[in-house]
Design an enzyme around this catalytic site. Sequence first.
Site, PDB file in Angstrom:
ATOM      1  N   SER A 126       0.823  -1.225   0.000  1.00 21.48           N
ATOM      2  CA  SER A 126       0.000   0.000   0.000  1.00 21.48           C
ATOM      3  C   SER A 126       0.849   1.263   0.000  1.00 21.48           C
ATOM      4  CB  SER A 126      -0.890   0.040   1.239  1.00 21.48           C
ATOM      5  OG  SER A 126      -1.684  -1.092   1.308  1.00 21.48           O
ATOM      6  N   GLU A 241      -4.057 -13.572   1.607  1.00 25.24           N
ATOM      7  CA  GLU A 241      -4.262 -12.644   2.720  1.00 25.24           C
ATOM      8  C   GLU A 241      -5.730 -12.655   3.153  1.00 25.24           C
ATOM      9  OE1 GLU A 241      -3.392  -8.535   1.802  1.00 25.24           O
ATOM     10  OE2 GLU A 241      -2.870  -8.131   3.889  1.00 25.24           O
TER      11      GLU A 241
HETATM   12  C1  LIG Z   1      -4.568  -3.172  10.307  1.00 22.61           C
HETATM   13  C2  LIG Z   1      -4.095  -2.929   8.917  1.00 22.61           C
HETATM   14  C3  LIG Z   1      -2.928  -3.532   8.504  1.00 22.61           C
HETATM   15  C4  LIG Z   1      -2.438  -3.293   7.214  1.00 22.61           C
HETATM   16  N1  LIG Z   1      -1.259  -3.867   6.873  1.00 22.61           N
HETATM   17  C5  LIG Z   1      -0.747  -3.629   5.637  1.00 22.61           C
HETATM   18  C6  LIG Z   1       0.522  -4.177   5.264  1.00 22.61           C
HETATM   19  O1  LIG Z   1       1.173  -4.863   6.047  1.00 22.61           O
HETATM   20  N2  LIG Z   1       1.001  -3.898   4.033  1.00 22.61           N
HETATM   21  C7  LIG Z   1       0.320  -3.144   3.133  1.00 22.61           C
HETATM   22  O2  LIG Z   1       0.799  -2.972   2.017  1.00 22.61           O
HETATM   23  N3  LIG Z   1      -0.885  -2.581   3.464  1.00 22.61           N
HETATM   24  C8  LIG Z   1      -1.430  -2.812   4.695  1.00 22.61           C
HETATM   25  N4  LIG Z   1      -2.634  -2.245   5.056  1.00 22.61           N
HETATM   26  C9  LIG Z   1      -3.301  -1.323   4.116  1.00 22.61           C
HETATM   27  C10 LIG Z   1      -4.573  -1.859   3.522  1.00 22.61           C
HETATM   28  O3  LIG Z   1      -4.312  -2.853   2.553  1.00 22.61           O
HETATM   29  C11 LIG Z   1      -5.325  -0.655   2.922  1.00 22.61           C
HETATM   30  O4  LIG Z   1      -5.667   0.195   4.003  1.00 22.61           O
HETATM   31  C12 LIG Z   1      -6.566  -1.034   2.182  1.00 22.61           C
HETATM   32  O5  LIG Z   1      -6.239  -1.725   1.009  1.00 22.61           O
HETATM   33  C13 LIG Z   1      -7.427   0.197   1.821  1.00 22.61           C
HETATM   34  O6  LIG Z   1      -6.680   1.165   1.187  1.00 22.61           O
HETATM   35  P1  LIG Z   1      -6.710   2.687   1.678  1.00 22.61           P
HETATM   36  O7  LIG Z   1      -6.467   2.698   3.175  1.00 22.61           O
HETATM   37  O8  LIG Z   1      -5.772   3.442   0.831  1.00 22.61           O
HETATM   38  O9  LIG Z   1      -8.209   3.179   1.472  1.00 22.61           O
HETATM   39  P2  LIG Z   1      -8.823   3.738   0.104  1.00 22.61           P
HETATM   40  O10 LIG Z   1      -8.491   2.802  -0.994  1.00 22.61           O
HETATM   41  O11 LIG Z   1      -8.408   5.168  -0.060  1.00 22.61           O
HETATM   42  O12 LIG Z   1     -10.365   3.657   0.394  1.00 22.61           O
HETATM   43  C14 LIG Z   1     -11.076   4.703   1.096  1.00 22.61           C
HETATM   44  C15 LIG Z   1     -12.553   4.301   1.139  1.00 22.61           C
HETATM   45  O13 LIG Z   1     -13.084   4.221  -0.225  1.00 22.61           O
HETATM   46  C16 LIG Z   1     -13.661   2.951  -0.441  1.00 22.61           C
HETATM   47  N5  LIG Z   1     -13.407   2.511  -1.811  1.00 22.61           N
HETATM   48  C17 LIG Z   1     -12.247   2.641  -2.510  1.00 22.61           C
HETATM   49  N6  LIG Z   1     -12.376   2.097  -3.740  1.00 22.61           N
HETATM   50  C18 LIG Z   1     -13.623   1.588  -3.819  1.00 22.61           C
HETATM   51  C19 LIG Z   1     -14.357   0.897  -4.840  1.00 22.61           C
HETATM   52  N7  LIG Z   1     -13.803   0.599  -6.030  1.00 22.61           N
HETATM   53  N8  LIG Z   1     -15.630   0.535  -4.561  1.00 22.61           N
HETATM   54  C20 LIG Z   1     -16.208   0.825  -3.365  1.00 22.61           C
HETATM   55  N9  LIG Z   1     -15.553   1.486  -2.356  1.00 22.61           N
HETATM   56  C21 LIG Z   1     -14.294   1.855  -2.581  1.00 22.61           C
HETATM   57  C22 LIG Z   1     -12.975   2.009   0.536  1.00 22.61           C
HETATM   58  O14 LIG Z   1     -13.761   0.870   0.816  1.00 22.61           O
HETATM   59  C23 LIG Z   1     -12.776   2.914   1.750  1.00 22.61           C
HETATM   60  O15 LIG Z   1     -13.960   2.956   2.520  1.00 22.61           O
HETATM   61  C24 LIG Z   1      -3.150  -2.444   6.326  1.00 22.61           C
HETATM   62  C25 LIG Z   1      -4.342  -1.846   6.748  1.00 22.61           C
HETATM   63  C26 LIG Z   1      -4.810  -2.074   8.028  1.00 22.61           C
HETATM   64  C27 LIG Z   1      -6.079  -1.408   8.467  1.00 22.61           C
END
Ligand SMILES: Cc1cc2nc3c(=O)[nH]c(=O)nc-3n(C[C@H](O)[C@H](O)[C@H](O)COP(=O)(O)OP(=O)(O)OC[C@H]3O[C@@H](n4cnc5c(N)ncnc54)[C@H](O)[C@@H]3O)c2cc1C
Length: 391
Positions: A126, A241
């Site tokens: 991410s 995952e």
């Molecule tokens: C506890 C935890 C551990 C993690 N560990 C890791 C890790 O080790 N390595 C790593 O790489 N990442 C990690 N992550 C990151 C995680 O994979 C991302 O937070 C997740 O993929 C969401 O991306 P974002 O936070 O950028 O949210 P965004 O993608 O910005 O989303 C924001 C909001 O928009 C919604 N949204 C976005 N696109 C769509 C769509 N197409 N349709 C409907 N709704 C949508 C989402 O559901 C969300 O509510 C971790 C996250 C958490 C919470």
Amino acid sequence: MLPDNAFRAEAAAWLAQHAPAMRARLDAASNDRARFDAGRAWQRELYDDRWAGISWPTEYGGRGATPAQATIFAEEQARFAVSSGFVGSTIGMVGPTLLRYGNEAQRLRYLRPLLRADETWCQLFSEPSAGSDLANLSTRADRHGDEFVVNGQKVWTSNAHLCDFAILLARTNPDVPKHRGISFLLLDLRAPGVEIRPLRQITGAAHFNEVFLTDARVPLENVVGDVDGGWAPARVVLAHEASVIGGGNSAATGYDALLDLARMRDCRRDPIVRQRLAHVYTREQILGYMKHRVLQSVRSGDRPEIDGSVMKVLWSEARRERAELGVALLGAGGALCDEWPAQLLEQFSGTIGGGTNEVHRTMIGERVLGLPPEPRVDRDVSYRELVAARA
Ligand SMILES: Cc1cc2nc3c(=O)[nH]c(=O)nc-3n(C[C@H](O)[C@H](O)[C@H](O)COP(=O)(O)OP(=O)(O)OC[C@H]3O[C@@H](n4cnc5c(N)ncnc54)[C@H](O)[C@@H]3O)c2cc1C
């Protein structure tokens, strides 16, 4: 090879001897690092007595048994309420990916130390602008001779501060559509140019990190699969995952604890509390049956009928409901208690981590229900053009 019944008996006997000490270590672990270390020690114990990588080939440190026997061991281990936690989850993601897409030199170099947790791994996927839309990542890996020079920023990297290596996605070709110009790299986190900064969470813990990469070098031999073809191994990681999370590896207190709490608060006959307890109980049972069905499919060598995304969404929502009920039962007294409020605050690790539930619902729509796919207007546009169009 042992028949399944004899295998189960042997596993149960081994666990009866070793698991209580591990349970005690886990109970005594008061922070993320202590839990991580306890998981690592357990993984070594498993490996040394040949209970790790049960269905992996023996040449990579596994036992060479069947996937069915791997699930039997998982069932027995769950009965003793022990696991290697984060370390085990990453083995469950990195291992199958290297087995499928790694070359022989990579498998021989990395799989054994991974399986014994002598080397621990985290996931650098991410970025600030690439979460749900992971293929939008902008971290660059530029080829210089026989190495890549990596620059960019990753975020939400669980336990990077405790790990030795990372699987890393970086853009190696901006002139093709976004999914096609990404490479899957193995990064030594101790390399110069890797800076790990902890992110403090609302609970006070600092479980994940921002990772800054400034001219970090990755040798060409650390590319998994093809250069520019990293999306295929990345998908294997993401699928595993969701299954690992949906399988409920992470600890969360369940129905029995809520019932005890309702008794203690003298409200278990309150109709609304009863209704909510019944709901929690029902969900827990349904999840248990679904998990059982998945294990049965694995045991008989079939593809699980239940999609990993379904398990992940249900498991994380059940966990949130339990935490909400725990806090509701405590009332104002909750302010003096650690466990349930912490679980309420941590609910997002289940509903966001490993891909958000909204995104998994889209995948369920497409993969399971056969609904028309989301429009993907950028599928044939190069990443460079996408960035230019946004500017
Ligand atoms: C506890 C935890 C551990 C993690 N560990 C890791 C890790 O080790 N390595 C790593 O790489 N990442 C990690 N992550 C990151 C995680 O994979 C991302 O937070 C997740 O993929 C969401 O991306 P974002 O936070 O950028 O949210 P965004 O993608 O910005 O989303 C924001 C909001 O928009 C919604 N949204 C976005 N696109 C769509 C769509 N197409 N349709 C409907 N709704 C949508 C989402 O559901 C969300 O509510 C971790 C996250 C958490 C919470």
